[in-house]
Design a protein around this motif. Sequence first.
Motif, PDB file in Angstrom:
ATOM      1  N   ARG A  59      -5.859 -25.829  22.590  1.00 54.38           N
ATOM      2  CA  ARG A  59      -6.335 -27.217  22.707  1.00 54.38           C
ATOM      3  C   ARG A  59      -6.113 -27.816  24.083  1.00 54.38           C
ATOM      4  N   LEU A  60      -5.053 -27.380  24.770  1.00 55.33           N
ATOM      5  CA  LEU A  60      -4.742 -27.957  26.079  1.00 55.33           C
ATOM      6  C   LEU A  60      -5.192 -27.067  27.234  1.00 55.33           C
ATOM      7  N   GLY A  61      -5.649 -25.857  26.925  1.00 50.26           N
ATOM      8  CA  GLY A  61      -6.086 -24.950  27.972  1.00 50.26           C
ATOM      9  C   GLY A  61      -4.942 -24.508  28.871  1.00 50.26           C
ATOM     10  N   ILE A  62      -3.808 -24.227  28.258  1.00 53.45           N
ATOM     11  CA  ILE A  62      -2.623 -23.825  29.012  1.00 53.45           C
ATOM     12  C   ILE A  62      -2.177 -22.438  28.566  1.00 53.45           C
ATOM     13  N   LEU A  63      -1.262 -21.857  29.326  1.00 52.43           N
ATOM     14  CA  LEU A  63      -0.653 -20.583  28.963  1.00 52.43           C
ATOM     15  C   LEU A  63       0.849 -20.801  28.880  1.00 52.43           C
ATOM     16  N   ILE A  64       1.427 -20.485  27.731  1.00 52.50           N
ATOM     17  CA  ILE A  64       2.866 -20.621  27.536  1.00 52.50           C
ATOM     18  C   ILE A  64       3.469 -19.227  27.573  1.00 52.50           C
TER      19      ILE A  64
END
Length: 90
Positions: A59-64
């Motif tokens: 949803r946020l377009g991030i990589l954790i």
Amino acid sequence: MQPDGSLEVENTVRGVLRDVLGLSAERVAEFREDTPLFGALPELDSLAVAGVLTELEDRLGILIEDDEVDGEMLESFGALARFAAAKALG
């Protein structure tokens, strides 16, 4: 005062917790900065954590990264929202 975009990220975190954990919108709307999460919400077990993180990424377009995930990040709603905002807006 919150940085630009942080309210949107906070609302996204609320939506992810609602959808992945099957919590009611009313319950999630009551979450505050210090609302405890991991260890306090029976719905948020170790398997659910993976689902929450994956959904936040989508949803946020991030990589954790795995090494970013720790107990402090999941300790409270505020900690999770701050983490997500730092990733999405930082």
